[in-house]
Enzyme design. Structure first.
Site, PDB file in Angstrom:
ATOM      1  N   ASP A 168      16.099  32.693  22.811  1.00  0.00           N
ATOM      2  CA  ASP A 168      15.837  31.720  21.739  1.00  0.00           C
ATOM      3  C   ASP A 168      16.366  32.175  20.372  1.00  0.00           C
ATOM      4  O   ASP A 168      16.529  31.363  19.474  1.00  0.00           O
ATOM      5  CB  ASP A 168      14.325  31.467  21.608  1.00  0.00           C
ATOM      6  CG  ASP A 168      13.740  30.786  22.830  1.00  0.00           C
ATOM      7  OD1 ASP A 168      14.497  30.493  23.771  1.00  0.00           O
ATOM      8  OD2 ASP A 168      12.512  30.547  22.843  1.00  0.00           O
TER       9      ASP A 168
ATOM     10  N   ARG B 296      12.074  27.242  22.566  1.00  0.00           N
ATOM     11  CA  ARG B 296      10.731  26.665  22.479  1.00  0.00           C
ATOM     12  C   ARG B 296      10.452  26.015  21.127  1.00  0.00           C
ATOM     13  O   ARG B 296      10.137  24.840  21.049  1.00  0.00           O
ATOM     14  CB  ARG B 296       9.717  27.762  22.753  1.00  0.00           C
ATOM     15  CG  ARG B 296       8.457  27.277  23.353  1.00  0.00           C
ATOM     16  CD  ARG B 296       7.537  28.425  23.606  1.00  0.00           C
ATOM     17  NE  ARG B 296       7.536  28.891  24.973  1.00  0.00           N
ATOM     18  CZ  ARG B 296       7.505  30.174  25.321  1.00  0.00           C
ATOM     19  NH1 ARG B 296       7.511  31.107  24.408  1.00  0.00           N
ATOM     20  NH2 ARG B 296       7.463  30.510  26.585  1.00  0.00           N
TER      21      ARG B 296
ATOM     22  N   GLY C 198       9.997  36.424  29.121  1.00  0.00           N
ATOM     23  CA  GLY C 198      11.071  35.804  29.906  1.00  0.00           C
ATOM     24  C   GLY C 198      12.261  36.751  29.992  1.00  0.00           C
ATOM     25  O   GLY C 198      12.593  37.419  29.020  1.00  0.00           O
TER      26      GLY C 198
ATOM     27  N   ASP D  88      14.858  33.710  18.019  1.00  0.00           N
ATOM     28  CA  ASP D  88      13.938  33.234  16.981  1.00  0.00           C
ATOM     29  C   ASP D  88      13.110  34.356  16.335  1.00  0.00           C
ATOM     30  O   ASP D  88      12.054  34.094  15.763  1.00  0.00           O
ATOM     31  CB  ASP D  88      13.005  32.147  17.547  1.00  0.00           C
ATOM     32  CG  ASP D  88      12.165  32.645  18.716  1.00  0.00           C
ATOM     33  OD1 ASP D  88      12.405  33.765  19.194  1.00  0.00           O
ATOM     34  OD2 ASP D  88      11.277  31.900  19.160  1.00  0.00           O
TER      35      ASP D  88
ATOM     36  N   ARG E 159       4.665  37.779  32.065  1.00  0.00           N
ATOM     37  CA  ARG E 159       4.097  37.405  30.760  1.00  0.00           C
ATOM     38  C   ARG E 159       2.660  37.911  30.652  1.00  0.00           C
ATOM     39  O   ARG E 159       1.806  37.261  30.068  1.00  0.00           O
ATOM     40  CB  ARG E 159       4.176  35.893  30.559  1.00  0.00           C
ATOM     41  CG  ARG E 159       5.603  35.351  30.481  1.00  0.00           C
ATOM     42  CD  ARG E 159       5.627  33.971  29.884  1.00  0.00           C
ATOM     43  NE  ARG E 159       6.939  33.350  29.949  1.00  0.00           N
ATOM     44  CZ  ARG E 159       7.898  33.502  29.034  1.00  0.00           C
ATOM     45  NH1 ARG E 159       7.682  34.259  27.990  1.00  0.00           N
ATOM     46  NH2 ARG E 159       9.052  32.883  29.164  1.00  0.00           N
TER      47      ARG E 159
ATOM     48  N   THR F 173      15.421  37.864  23.316  1.00  0.00           N
ATOM     49  CA  THR F 173      15.025  36.502  23.658  1.00  0.00           C
ATOM     50  C   THR F 173      16.256  35.628  23.569  1.00  0.00           C
ATOM     51  O   THR F 173      17.053  35.777  22.633  1.00  0.00           O
ATOM     52  CB  THR F 173      13.922  35.903  22.761  1.00  0.00           C
ATOM     53  OG1 THR F 173      13.915  34.481  22.950  1.00  0.00           O
ATOM     54  CG2 THR F 173      14.112  36.162  21.280  1.00  0.00           C
TER      55      THR F 173
ATOM     56  N   ASP G 176       8.688  38.089  20.879  1.00  0.00           N
ATOM     57  CA  ASP G 176       7.544  38.073  19.976  1.00  0.00           C
ATOM     58  C   ASP G 176       6.231  38.530  20.645  1.00  0.00           C
ATOM     59  O   ASP G 176       5.491  39.339  20.075  1.00  0.00           O
ATOM     60  CB  ASP G 176       7.392  36.634  19.475  1.00  0.00           C
ATOM     61  CG  ASP G 176       6.641  36.602  18.172  1.00  0.00           C
ATOM     62  OD1 ASP G 176       6.754  37.576  17.420  1.00  0.00           O
ATOM     63  OD2 ASP G 176       5.929  35.612  17.931  1.00  0.00           O
TER      64      ASP G 176
END
Ligand code: F6P
Length: 348
Positions: free
Chosen positions: A126, A170, A10, A128, A71, A124, A102
């Site tokens: 996120d 996510r 993304g 994460d 992706r 990202t 990741d």
């Protein structure tokens, strides 16, 4: 020396700042820089363009990625590994810089194990990835979500409504947590801490009883109810299919909560899914700076031939960590942090 760059997964604000930093630094070293198009797809299909200082001038101020992204998982494509090796040979690329989360870095790590000279840059929204304190893109996304919550406050208040706002992330609730706190959400629901719908509704009723006429509920797209609940025992998905890395496509929990809250409380309730607006637009000052530092570090790793490594932020220092440590270990919101920061404001 020829260095290839690609952006995978993304998109997020800050990718262009990394591309610019690597290009500008590479040119000082006398390198040729080529940008593969559309993530790993560009390497598989041998699609690229040469990057010059002119091409990257000022791009750090813009969101998205001038190299485009996808992706694509080369290990799910026919002869993927061989096709990548062929492209690198044909284009005479000596080293690759993979900028991604990741999934992209997981591929980078596998390629490194296969003998390809590669370094990684973590991104990202996120936030994460456990091998870095922050990824760029996150700060910009949090700012977008806070701005949205500020705006939702005034309309929710004017109409005496509950508004449920769905935030990306996510499997990790970092954006929801930071934006929820900064944006003054009265209830914050994240994937790491399954919620009780009855408790959520009781808080909303209590707020109303106390004369607080409106409420904002911030919910991460991957949040779900606690075990044993009859309501929402699994994440709400946009589609049943997964992407090439096996990721489910989440989305829609705000709508589900809107209906359930209205049914249980009788309050007029609305929902808002922030979605990709959180990934678009210009990077924040923090993200421009971090992404530039990551890009320069990636260039340094290539120069020093420290392949199989990734740039990382630890405290205020940019360091490098092995790619194999960087992938596969998700950084989730610790329960202790959630309780410390959310509970004092829970329903207030
Ligand atoms: O990983 C970043 C992210 O924005 C997640 O927060 C979100 O679930 C996902 O990507 C959305 O992916 P797509 O852009 O493929 O819809």
């Amino acid at each position: 020396m020829r260095v290839g760059i690609l952006t995978g997964g993304g998109d997020c604000p800050g990718l262009n700042a990394v591309i610019r930093a690597i290009t500008v630094q590479g040119k000082r070293e006398g390198w040729q820089i080529i940008g593969f198009k559309n993530g790993w797809a560009g390497v598989l299909e041998n699609k690229w363009e040469e990057l010059t200082e002119d091409k990257v001038e000022d791009i750090h101020r813009e969101g998205g990625t001038i190299l485009y992204t996808s992706r694509t998982n080369p290990f799910k494509e026919e002869n993927g590994l061989q096709r990548i090796k062929d492209t690198l040979k044909e284009t005479k690329v000596d080293a690759l810089v993979a900028i991604g989360g990741d999934d992209t870095l997981g591929v980078a790590n596998k390629l490194y194990q296969e003998g390809i000279k590669i370094v990684g840059v973590p991104k990202t929204i996120d936030n994460d990835l456990s091998a870095t304190d922050y990824t760029f893109g996150f700060d910009s996304a949090v700012n977008v979500a806070i701005e949205a919550m500020d705006r939702l406050h005034t309309t929710a208040k004017s109409h005496n409504r509950v508004i449920v706002v769905e935030v990306m992330g996510r499997h990790a609730g970092w954006i929801t947590l930071e934006a929820g706190i900064g944006g003054g959400a009265h209830i914050i629901l994240i994937p790491e801490v399954p919620f009780d719908i009855e408790e959520v509704c009781q808080i909303l009723i209590k707020r109303k009883d106390e004369g607080k006429s409106y409420s904002i509920v911030a919910v991460a797209e991957g949040a779900k109810a606690a075990k044993g609940s009859k309501f929402l025992t699994r994440e709400v998905t946009r589609e049943e299919k997964t992407d090439a890395f096996g990721n489910i496509l989440l989305g829609g929990i705000a709508k589900v909560l809107e209906k359930e809250i209205a049914k249980r409380t009788g309050f007029e309730t609305r929902s808002m899914i922030l979605g990709h607006i959180q990934r678009g637009g210009r990077p924040s000052a923090f993200d421009r700076f971090l992404a530039t530092r990551f890009g320069l570090k990636a260039g340094e790793l290539v120069k020093e031939e420290k392949f199989g490594q990734m740039a990382s932020l630890r405290g205020t220092d940019i360091i490098s960590v092995p790619l194999k440590e960087a992938v596969g270990k998700r950084k989730e919101v610790p329960l202790k942090l959630y309780q410390e920061i959310v509970k004092p404001f829970w329903g207030r």
